[in-house]
Design an enzyme around this catalytic site. Sequence first.
Site, PDB file in Angstrom:
ATOM      1  N   CYS A  16       0.844  -1.163   0.153  1.00 16.74           N
ATOM      2  CA  CYS A  16      -0.161   0.071   0.065  1.00 16.74           C
ATOM      3  C   CYS A  16       0.850   1.271  -0.145  1.00 16.74           C
ATOM      4  O   CYS A  16       0.438   2.147  -0.613  1.00 16.74           O
ATOM      5  CB  CYS A  16      -0.879   0.032   1.149  1.00 16.74           C
ATOM      6  SG  CYS A  16      -0.018  -0.092   2.783  1.00 16.74           S
ATOM      7  N   HIS A  58      19.116   0.337   0.218  1.00 17.63           N
ATOM      8  CA  HIS A  58      17.699   0.678   0.049  1.00 17.63           C
ATOM      9  C   HIS A  58      16.862  -0.788   0.436  1.00 17.63           C
ATOM     10  O   HIS A  58      16.078  -0.632   1.276  1.00 17.63           O
ATOM     11  CB  HIS A  58      17.186   1.036  -1.208  1.00 17.63           C
ATOM     12  CG  HIS A  58      15.803   1.497  -1.351  1.00 17.63           C
ATOM     13  ND1 HIS A  58      15.363   2.452  -0.835  1.00 17.63           N
ATOM     14  CD2 HIS A  58      14.754   0.660  -1.647  1.00 17.63           C
ATOM     15  CE1 HIS A  58      13.868   2.563  -0.927  1.00 17.63           C
ATOM     16  NE2 HIS A  58      13.498   1.387  -1.587  1.00 17.63           N
ATOM     17  N   GLN A  92       5.702  -9.068   3.504  1.00 19.58           N
ATOM     18  CA  GLN A  92       5.539  -8.546   2.282  1.00 19.58           C
ATOM     19  C   GLN A  92       6.758  -8.839   1.178  1.00 19.58           C
ATOM     20  O   GLN A  92       6.536  -9.231   0.210  1.00 19.58           O
ATOM     21  CB  GLN A  92       4.976  -7.295   2.070  1.00 19.58           C
ATOM     22  CG  GLN A  92       3.797  -6.971   2.898  1.00 19.58           C
ATOM     23  CD  GLN A  92       3.510  -5.498   3.015  1.00 19.58           C
ATOM     24  OE1 GLN A  92       4.403  -4.692   3.445  1.00 19.58           O
ATOM     25  NE2 GLN A  92       2.188  -4.974   3.452  1.00 19.58           N
ATOM     26  N   ALA A 150     -11.270  -9.033   4.261  1.00 16.13           N
ATOM     27  CA  ALA A 150     -10.938  -9.911   5.309  1.00 16.13           C
ATOM     28  C   ALA A 150      -9.708 -10.377   5.410  1.00 16.13           C
ATOM     29  O   ALA A 150      -9.091 -11.451   5.727  1.00 16.13           O
ATOM     30  CB  ALA A 150     -11.978 -11.195   5.237  1.00 16.13           C
TER      31      ALA A 150
END
Length: 444
Positions: free
Chosen positions: A50, A99, A120, A190
């Site tokens: 996100c 990075h 992630q 969910a």
Amino acid sequence: MQLVLIGLSHKTAPVEVRESLALTLADQKAILDRCLGDDRLNETVIVSTCNRSEFYFVTRLDCDAKQMFTDLVLDHLPNPRPDIADYLYFQQGEAVVSHLFRVAASLDSMVVGEAQILGQLKEAYDLAFEQGTTARVFNKLFRLSFETGKRVRNETNIGSSAVSISYAAVELAKRVFDSLEGRRVLLLGAGEMSELTALHMQTNGASEVVVANRTFARAEELAEKFKGSAIEFDQRYEALRTTDIVVSATAATEYVITKEELSDVVSRRRDPLFFFDIAVPRDIDPQCADFRNVYVYDVDALDGIVESNKAERMVEAAKAEVIIQEEITNFEKWLELMEVEPTIASMREQAEQLRQAELARAYKRLRDLSPSDRDTVDRLTQSIVNKMLHNPTVKLREASVGRRGIATVETARYLYGLEEEQDANKGFRLIRSLLGKRPSGASD
């Protein structure tokens, strides 16, 4: 080869720009497939969350990476922004390694110290590995980044004062309602983020959790964990009539709550309605905030919450930077070993060819040697070659992890006459370019 990173994040782009480069799983697979068939590329990993969309590449040295990125990614976006290039960052060589390790350590996150980013990153690498777009360099680099992230969490207290996105949602909700006691929460989506948010809301006094998801079985599964209830996704507007707090984290590409549809709901309400939209692309139409007593926050609204704990986290972040530098050094050492091993192999191959040629010449003159004598001579010459090469091999490996490693390898190749074999080892010998190292002998 060269190591390249192109991307954007919460540091360079607002949410309305980030959502234009937010990629579904199908999008990522399609891009990886295109990368697999592009001869400009050796390896690719895509990290899409996100708060960031980042593309890690190992490319040919003569590759125009920005043009390649346009060809493989930007030209295939469903809703391209003409100004998206203004928000992209471009890094090469060692800066890419630094990075990635900082991302894995959560130092580059909106909420420094949050734990979700490591998972992630692993998912991004696993997808690329399954699609066949990783090889020797990224297999090592990304796995080392995971170790870096683990070390930072285990050896510092960077996670102890950090807040998560879901915790920040609770803090913002408290500003609207003062207390969450007795409040009714509706979760749209969910996934893991919804589950974490529900946990924080319930811990802070929320009385009921309702889950709406396009897959109803998944909504029931999550609702059961919180002794809540599940509803069909198309019942969401009806549920808003008695809801205080809405947390939305779906994978939809369009708004799941629109101003037009919300209008009828708010006309029948008196109490505040709080939306926390943690999806990218956004789930909640920002114009919903035009209604009286309706509050809409997206992920960029976290900044104020994050700042409150920033000073304490920065102390731990300084410790994390030391760990990152150690792991960058470890990666450099690994690359240098990749540089020296082909040279050692070439030295031994050359020596073996010479040994076999001299044995053949000698056997022509020594025709009366028995098979046993020939075996003795063969083992004797092998022993001599091994002993002659032992010390150079050891010294080369030692030197390869030092400051003059590349120069030492170049000298060995010159002394053993291996320069003509350079093309055969090109894939390895160009490894130095991954970190942007200057060729030996280059002037400052």
